[in-house]
Design a protein around this motif. Structure first.
Motif, PDB file in Angstrom:
ATOM      1  N   ARG A  46       0.831  -1.199   0.000  1.00 32.01           N
ATOM      2  CA  ARG A  46       0.000   0.000   0.000  1.00 32.01           C
ATOM      3  C   ARG A  46       0.870   1.255   0.000  1.00 32.01           C
ATOM      4  O   ARG A  46       0.591   2.225  -0.715  1.00 32.01           O
ATOM      5  CB  ARG A  46      -0.913   0.009   1.230  1.00 32.01           C
ATOM      6  CG  ARG A  46      -1.818   1.239   1.314  1.00 32.01           C
ATOM      7  CD  ARG A  46      -2.639   1.234   2.586  1.00 32.01           C
ATOM      8  NE  ARG A  46      -1.815   1.294   3.784  1.00 32.01           N
ATOM      9  CZ  ARG A  46      -1.257   2.405   4.258  1.00 32.01           C
ATOM     10  NH1 ARG A  46      -1.392   3.557   3.608  1.00 32.01           N
ATOM     11  NH2 ARG A  46      -0.538   2.378   5.369  1.00 32.01           N
ATOM     12  N   ILE A  47       1.954   1.230   0.786  1.00 34.31           N
ATOM     13  CA  ILE A  47       2.853   2.387   0.865  1.00 34.31           C
ATOM     14  C   ILE A  47       3.716   2.487  -0.383  1.00 34.31           C
ATOM     15  O   ILE A  47       3.902   3.566  -0.947  1.00 34.31           O
ATOM     16  CB  ILE A  47       3.726   2.290   2.126  1.00 34.31           C
ATOM     17  CG1 ILE A  47       2.861   2.341   3.387  1.00 34.31           C
ATOM     18  CG2 ILE A  47       4.771   3.411   2.156  1.00 34.31           C
ATOM     19  CD1 ILE A  47       3.584   1.903   4.637  1.00 34.31           C
ATOM     20  N   ASN A  48       4.262   1.374  -0.795  1.00 36.43           N
ATOM     21  CA  ASN A  48       5.124   1.333  -1.983  1.00 36.43           C
ATOM     22  C   ASN A  48       4.552   0.327  -2.975  1.00 36.43           C
ATOM     23  O   ASN A  48       4.824  -0.873  -2.879  1.00 36.43           O
ATOM     24  CB  ASN A  48       6.557   0.945  -1.608  1.00 36.43           C
ATOM     25  CG  ASN A  48       7.486   0.983  -2.810  1.00 36.43           C
ATOM     26  OD1 ASN A  48       7.069   1.269  -3.921  1.00 36.43           O
ATOM     27  ND2 ASN A  48       8.760   0.692  -2.587  1.00 36.43           N
ATOM     28  N   PRO A  49       3.751   0.774  -3.927  1.00 33.09           N
ATOM     29  CA  PRO A  49       3.124  -0.148  -4.888  1.00 33.09           C
ATOM     30  C   PRO A  49       4.121  -0.963  -5.706  1.00 33.09           C
ATOM     31  O   PRO A  49       3.755  -1.986  -6.285  1.00 33.09           O
ATOM     32  CB  PRO A  49       2.302   0.783  -5.790  1.00 33.09           C
ATOM     33  CG  PRO A  49       2.088   2.013  -4.972  1.00 33.09           C
ATOM     34  CD  PRO A  49       3.322   2.161  -4.129  1.00 33.09           C
ATOM     35  N   ASN A  50       5.387  -0.512  -5.754  1.00 29.70           N
ATOM     36  CA  ASN A  50       6.414  -1.306  -6.437  1.00 29.70           C
ATOM     37  C   ASN A  50       6.720  -2.600  -5.705  1.00 29.70           C
ATOM     38  O   ASN A  50       7.262  -3.536  -6.295  1.00 29.70           O
ATOM     39  CB  ASN A  50       7.706  -0.493  -6.556  1.00 29.70           C
ATOM     40  CG  ASN A  50       7.522   0.799  -7.327  1.00 29.70           C
ATOM     41  OD1 ASN A  50       7.249   0.775  -8.510  1.00 29.70           O
ATOM     42  ND2 ASN A  50       7.660   1.931  -6.656  1.00 29.70           N
ATOM     43  N   GLY A  51       6.414  -2.641  -4.404  1.00 31.52           N
ATOM     44  CA  GLY A  51       6.690  -3.834  -3.606  1.00 31.52           C
ATOM     45  C   GLY A  51       8.118  -3.951  -3.130  1.00 31.52           C
ATOM     46  O   GLY A  51       8.515  -4.978  -2.597  1.00 31.52           O
ATOM     47  N   TRP A  52       8.924  -2.882  -3.311  1.00 30.47           N
ATOM     48  CA  TRP A  52      10.340  -2.952  -2.981  1.00 30.47           C
ATOM     49  C   TRP A  52      10.596  -2.556  -1.535  1.00 30.47           C
ATOM     50  O   TRP A  52       9.786  -1.906  -0.885  1.00 30.47           O
ATOM     51  CB  TRP A  52      11.154  -2.034  -3.893  1.00 30.47           C
ATOM     52  CG  TRP A  52      10.994  -2.336  -5.354  1.00 30.47           C
ATOM     53  CD1 TRP A  52      10.631  -3.539  -5.914  1.00 30.47           C
ATOM     54  CD2 TRP A  52      11.167  -1.425  -6.440  1.00 30.47           C
ATOM     55  NE1 TRP A  52      10.580  -3.433  -7.286  1.00 30.47           N
ATOM     56  CE2 TRP A  52      10.903  -2.145  -7.648  1.00 30.47           C
ATOM     57  CE3 TRP A  52      11.530  -0.087  -6.526  1.00 30.47           C
ATOM     58  CZ2 TRP A  52      10.989  -1.563  -8.906  1.00 30.47           C
ATOM     59  CZ3 TRP A  52      11.610   0.490  -7.791  1.00 30.47           C
ATOM     60  CH2 TRP A  52      11.347  -0.237  -8.953  1.00 30.47           C
ATOM     61  N   LEU A  53      11.771  -2.933  -1.072  1.00 27.68           N
ATOM     62  CA  LEU A  53      12.274  -2.550   0.251  1.00 27.68           C
ATOM     63  C   LEU A  53      13.408  -1.545   0.071  1.00 27.68           C
ATOM     64  O   LEU A  53      14.068  -1.541  -0.968  1.00 27.68           O
ATOM     65  CB  LEU A  53      12.798  -3.785   0.995  1.00 27.68           C
ATOM     66  CG  LEU A  53      11.758  -4.847   1.332  1.00 27.68           C
ATOM     67  CD1 LEU A  53      12.456  -6.122   1.804  1.00 27.68           C
ATOM     68  CD2 LEU A  53      10.797  -4.348   2.391  1.00 27.68           C
ATOM     69  N   PRO A  54      13.615  -0.703   1.112  1.00 29.28           N
ATOM     70  CA  PRO A  54      12.940  -0.656   2.412  1.00 29.28           C
ATOM     71  C   PRO A  54      11.697   0.227   2.387  1.00 29.28           C
ATOM     72  O   PRO A  54      11.536   1.068   1.509  1.00 29.28           O
ATOM     73  CB  PRO A  54      14.009  -0.036   3.311  1.00 29.28           C
ATOM     74  CG  PRO A  54      14.742   0.899   2.384  1.00 29.28           C
ATOM     75  CD  PRO A  54      14.763   0.212   1.035  1.00 29.28           C
ATOM     76  N   VAL A  55      10.842   0.017   3.377  1.00 31.57           N
ATOM     77  CA  VAL A  55       9.719   0.908   3.666  1.00 31.57           C
ATOM     78  C   VAL A  55       9.797   1.262   5.145  1.00 31.57           C
ATOM     79  O   VAL A  55       9.932   0.374   5.986  1.00 31.57           O
ATOM     80  CB  VAL A  55       8.371   0.241   3.340  1.00 31.57           C
ATOM     81  CG1 VAL A  55       7.211   1.058   3.915  1.00 31.57           C
ATOM     82  CG2 VAL A  55       8.204   0.062   1.833  1.00 31.57           C
ATOM     83  N   LEU A  56       9.739   2.545   5.444  1.00 34.06           N
ATOM     84  CA  LEU A  56       9.814   3.047   6.815  1.00 34.06           C
ATOM     85  C   LEU A  56       8.470   3.654   7.193  1.00 34.06           C
ATOM     86  O   LEU A  56       7.886   4.414   6.424  1.00 34.06           O
ATOM     87  CB  LEU A  56      10.904   4.110   6.938  1.00 34.06           C
ATOM     88  CG  LEU A  56      11.133   4.680   8.346  1.00 34.06           C
ATOM     89  CD1 LEU A  56      11.852   3.665   9.224  1.00 34.06           C
ATOM     90  CD2 LEU A  56      11.926   5.994   8.273  1.00 34.06           C
TER      91      LEU A  56
END
Length: 206
Positions: A46-56
């Motif tokens: 939801r935060i990063n539609p690309n699905g990549w890391l990192p997410v903070l």
């Protein structure tokens, strides 16, 4: 104040975890994956539609992109002294180097890891991988020259740039025909110095 970090071993999230450790703020790791065949946590996507890391994630918001997270955390916690202040002459080089790492060196790695993103046909993927290997050598050489005789990338002060450099060096893989870190003596010297720091040991030798 606490953070949540969507995380997987060997991803860029490891470098962001090390920055959080050096800052000394509490955080929670949310396990994720870099395997494109395995579903990611719903909130991460939801935060990063690309699905990549990192997410903070923090109380007031959320973000992705490792260089942006590095800048955000260091500016939010200036007491950690991981970045030049806004009026410091080194501020420009600090920002320049972080963005170079994320947009140029990481791009070179991606040519090898994800050649399908750069080609129209599967037959062209091997060529993309070969170009990625050459590009790694070119881009690391630029950083090696930039460092020169400095103690750390920016001079005498340890910073998030050194953490980011170290993180990227851990991705150099002889099995992928990447150039050896030994080709870049200044890069290796700084990576070795980051590696012996206690917080790096705690994360990267688990």
């Amino acid at each position: 104040m606490a953070y949540k970090l969507y995380y997987a071993a060997d991803s860029a999230a490891m470098g962001m975890r090390l920055i959080l450790e050096e800052i000394g703020m509490p955080y929670e790791l949310i396990q994720s994956t870099t395997d494109k065949h395995v579903p990611r946590p719903a909130e991460q996507v939801r935060i990063n539609p690309n699905g990549w890391l990192p997410v903070l994630v923090w109380d007031e918001g959320a973000m992705y992109e490792a260089a942006a997270i590095s800048i955000f955390l260091c500016d939010r916690h200036p007491e950690a002294n991981l970045a030049p202040r806004f009026d410091d002459p080194q501020r420009g080089v600090y920002l320049q180097t972080l963005v170079y790492f994320s947009s140029t060196i990481q791009n070179a790695f991606q040519l090898g890891y994800y050649p399908d993103r750069f080609t129209d046909t599967p037959e062209s993927e091997l060529s993309a991988k070969r170009r990625g290997i050459r590009r790694l050598r070119e881009t690391w050489s630029v950083i090696n020259e930039q460092i020169g005789d400095n103690t750390w990338v920016l001079g005498e002060q340890f910073s998030a740039v050194d953490i980011y450099l170290f993180m990227l060096t851990t991705w150099l893989d002889p099995l992928g025909e990447h150039p050896s870190i030994n080709e870049f003596s200044n890069v290796k010297r700084i990576a070795d110095a980051v590696m012996i720091r206690p917080k790096t040991q705690a994360i990267y030798t688990q």
